[in-house]
Design a protein around this motif. Structure first.
Motif, PDB file in Angstrom:
ATOM      1  N   PRO A  13       0.797  -1.307   0.050  1.00 25.53           N
ATOM      2  CA  PRO A  13      -0.114   0.088   0.076  1.00 25.53           C
ATOM      3  C   PRO A  13       0.988   1.301  -0.128  1.00 25.53           C
ATOM      4  O   PRO A  13       1.957   1.267   0.508  1.00 25.53           O
ATOM      5  CB  PRO A  13      -0.746  -0.207   1.199  1.00 25.53           C
ATOM      6  N   GLY A  14       0.660   2.399  -0.473  1.00 29.35           N
ATOM      7  CA  GLY A  14       1.095   3.477  -0.829  1.00 29.35           C
ATOM      8  C   GLY A  14       0.978   4.269   0.658  1.00 29.35           C
ATOM      9  O   GLY A  14      -0.095   4.001   1.327  1.00 29.35           O
ATOM     10  N   LEU A  15       1.845   5.346   1.004  1.00 24.43           N
ATOM     11  CA  LEU A  15       1.940   6.002   2.229  1.00 24.43           C
ATOM     12  C   LEU A  15       1.489   7.335   2.009  1.00 24.43           C
ATOM     13  O   LEU A  15       1.029   7.860   3.297  1.00 24.43           O
ATOM     14  CB  LEU A  15       3.393   5.566   2.888  1.00 24.43           C
ATOM     15  N   GLU A  16       1.486   7.915   1.022  1.00 25.39           N
ATOM     16  CA  GLU A  16       1.337   9.248   0.918  1.00 25.39           C
ATOM     17  C   GLU A  16       0.183   9.707   1.280  1.00 25.39           C
ATOM     18  O   GLU A  16      -0.071  10.617   2.182  1.00 25.39           O
ATOM     19  CB  GLU A  16       1.724   9.794  -0.592  1.00 25.39           C
ATOM     20  N   GLY A  17      -1.073   9.195   0.854  1.00 27.04           N
ATOM     21  CA  GLY A  17      -2.482   9.520   1.314  1.00 27.04           C
ATOM     22  C   GLY A  17      -2.753   9.332   2.651  1.00 27.04           C
ATOM     23  O   GLY A  17      -3.308  10.292   3.178  1.00 27.04           O
ATOM     24  N   ILE A  18      -2.521   7.950   3.034  1.00 27.02           N
ATOM     25  CA  ILE A  18      -2.805   7.871   4.380  1.00 27.02           C
ATOM     26  C   ILE A  18      -1.980   8.723   5.490  1.00 27.02           C
ATOM     27  O   ILE A  18      -2.387   9.181   6.655  1.00 27.02           O
ATOM     28  CB  ILE A  18      -2.733   6.448   4.965  1.00 27.02           C
ATOM     29  N   GLU A  19      -0.666   9.002   5.389  1.00 23.99           N
ATOM     30  CA  GLU A  19       0.145   9.837   6.069  1.00 23.99           C
ATOM     31  C   GLU A  19      -0.352  11.301   6.165  1.00 23.99           C
ATOM     32  O   GLU A  19      -0.263  11.868   7.147  1.00 23.99           O
ATOM     33  CB  GLU A  19       1.739   9.660   5.802  1.00 23.99           C
ATOM     34  N   THR A  20      -0.589  11.695   4.824  1.00 23.04           N
ATOM     35  CA  THR A  20      -1.050  13.018   4.808  1.00 23.04           C
ATOM     36  C   THR A  20      -2.425  13.301   5.485  1.00 23.04           C
ATOM     37  O   THR A  20      -2.813  14.051   6.090  1.00 23.04           O
ATOM     38  CB  THR A  20      -1.272  13.367   3.268  1.00 23.04           C
ATOM     39  N   ALA A  21      -3.335  12.565   5.292  1.00 25.99           N
ATOM     40  CA  ALA A  21      -4.482  12.511   5.829  1.00 25.99           C
ATOM     41  C   ALA A  21      -4.748  12.237   7.438  1.00 25.99           C
ATOM     42  O   ALA A  21      -5.566  12.977   8.132  1.00 25.99           O
ATOM     43  CB  ALA A  21      -5.482  11.365   5.051  1.00 25.99           C
ATOM     44  N   THR A  22      -3.665  11.373   8.038  1.00 19.86           N
ATOM     45  CA  THR A  22      -3.672  11.099   9.454  1.00 19.86           C
ATOM     46  C   THR A  22      -2.927  11.704  10.191  1.00 19.86           C
ATOM     47  O   THR A  22      -2.867  11.704  11.533  1.00 19.86           O
ATOM     48  CB  THR A  22      -3.655   9.617   9.543  1.00 19.86           C
ATOM     49  N   ASP A  23      -1.605  12.120   9.430  1.00 23.12           N
ATOM     50  CA  ASP A  23      -0.432  12.813  10.072  1.00 23.12           C
ATOM     51  C   ASP A  23       0.127  11.646  11.215  1.00 23.12           C
ATOM     52  O   ASP A  23       0.857  12.070  12.381  1.00 23.12           O
ATOM     53  CB  ASP A  23      -0.932  13.969  10.938  1.00 23.12           C
TER      54      ASP A  23
END
Length: 457
Positions: free
Chosen positions: A426-436
């Motif tokens: 799974p990619g990390l960019e979307g989830i790290e950006t959305a959840t910090d």
């Protein structure tokens, strides 16, 4: 004692803080030395005040970070060169210049706006050093390569792990974040292009080589992030790493079965995980019954080999469904036909699972005019609070696949949460950006746990 002449800038080390080299500005006009430090947190130990803090010792480099702790000897108001007064923690630590070591006092402050990560003040120099303001690096300047070598040696001396990132593109956000997190946590992380790895299959000396003949058998662990087109070869490599007892964050067999859409759905059902009603067939004569099997139109048609929303079509009418199904079958392409969950309203939920625990979750909404399978085209992501049933289905699905790390996509329906897909890379960019949330760091912690590794204090 004879005094040593130093220049206006020099490379020094701080052994007690395990900082192998740092460039300092020598400033006899400043009384107290200062060290760039962030995340400064006081705590009590044996009735003494200590601080933990992070040092990014190389200017403009956010990857190299040293996690430090030291006893507080004082707290003083110090006036900076810009005239600002700041209440700073003062610690005592060792300074090494030209193989000579002594204790100095250092104030901790954020020096991000300064050109040097450390300032060497006159108290630290008294009785030992004389400054020649016309000279610099009297004991030798260091190239970027020299600095990197010293920090790599420092990681190894601290017992850091050697981790290989097995992927295809070093510039992807996810890959860059994993390397950054690993190095920040004291490990040596190196990117290896899957296409440039090759194997020696031998009963006595099995090996994995990288371009130029470099042997990778001394790695402690690998993180396989295999693009769909490289599944067969990437899993073959991961399997070979496993055979020579190198830990894998997601084993080859788990990745392989999660990539087989039909088999993964059968495996999920076998383990009691609910999915949208799905049909699979190989004869155009069965088209009508196939459509009826999943509740009629509208319905979703998926190419069995499609990935990340590609090869997914929403057929809004029976006639459209028949046309798409027969078109795919005329190409001898295997397809899945799946019921359309209207109440999902173009939204799905991505859960990130590590070691059997949901560590982050976000809701994704498809772009206008699209539907949830086409999130790769854009759309929005936002924080979401999961229900216990949603957490349970995400964890259950990941365990059914045998994955250590997974992105699990689910939708909310009138029947409860339904599982759409389990992604092994799974990619990390979307989830790290959305959840910090530092997902990359949690992945590295999973490897540490797998290998029972503990940071050297």
């Amino acid at each position: 004692m004879s005094k040593t002449i130093i220049g206006s800038q020099e490379w020094v080390s701080l052994p007690e803080l395990e900082i192998p080299t740092i460039k300092v500005r020598v400033d006899s006009g400043a009384k107290t030395s200062a060290l760039h430090a962030v995340n400064i947190q006081p705590f009590q130990r044996n009735n003494e005040t200590w601080v933990t803090f992070d040092v990014y010792p190389i200017q403009h480099n956010g990857k190299k970070v040293i996690h430090c702790e030291a006893v507080v000897i004082d707290k003083r108001v110090i006036k900076s060169s810009t005239g600002n007064r700041e209440n700073r923690y003062i610690i005592k630590t060792t300074l090494n210049i030209n193989d000579t070591t002594w204790d100095i006092e250092v104030s901790l402050t954020n020096r991000d706006s300064m050109g040097y990560r450390m300032l060497l003040g006159r108290e630290a120099m008294m009785g030992r050093l004389i400054v020649d303001p016309e000279s610099s690096f009297i004991f030798g300047d260091l190239s970027d390569e020299d600095v990197n070598k010293r920090y790599k040696a420092n990681v190894q001396n601290q017992g850091g792990l050697k981790i290989g990132l097995l992927a295809s593109n070093p510039n992807l956000y996810s890959n860059r974040r994993i390397i950054e997190a690993g190095e920040r946590m004291g490990h040596e992380v190196e990117f290896f292009n899957i296409r440039q790895c090759y194997m020696k299959l031998d009963a006595e000396t099995p090996e994995i080589h990288y371009r130029g003949g470099k042997i990778l058998n001394d790695l402690d662990a690998i993180i396989p992030r295999i693009r769909p087109s490289m599944t067969y070869y990437g899993c073959s490599l991961a399997r070979h790493f496993e055979s020579i007892h190198i830990a894998c964050l997601n084993k080859a067999e788990a990745i392989r079965q999660s990539r087989d859409k039909l088999f993964s759905l059968q495996l999920l059902l076998k383990n009691g995980v609910s999915i949208p009603t799905t049909g699979f067939a190989n004869s155009p004569l069965d088209t009508n019954d196939l459509i009826k099997m999943v509740g009629g139109s509208p319905l979703i048609i998926k190419l069995l080999e499609g990935t990340q929303g590609k090869g997914v079509v929403l057929a809004e009418t029976k006639k459209a469904a028949e046309s798409v199904i027969n078109a795919f079958k005329s190409l001898n392409a295997y397809i899945l036909v799946q019921e359309f969950i209207k109440e999902a309203n173009g939204k799905d939920i991505r859960c990130f699972v590590i070691d059997g625990k949901v560590v982050a979750a976000m809701q994704r909404e498809a772009p206008p005019g699209e539907f949830r399978a086409n999130m790769h085209l854009g759309g929005t992501a936002s924080l979401i609070k999961l229900t216990s049933a949603e957490k349970k289905i995400a964890v259950k699905a990941t365990k059914a696949m045998g994955l250590d790390v997974a992105g699990v996509d689910i939708i909310r329906s009138s029947k409860g949460p339904l599982l759409l897909e389990v992604n092994s890379s799974p990619g990390l960019e979307g989830i790290e950006t959305a959840t910090d949330i530092d997902i990359a760091g949690l992945m590295i912690k999973s490897i540490e746990k797998k290998l029972n590794w503990k940071a050297k204090k």
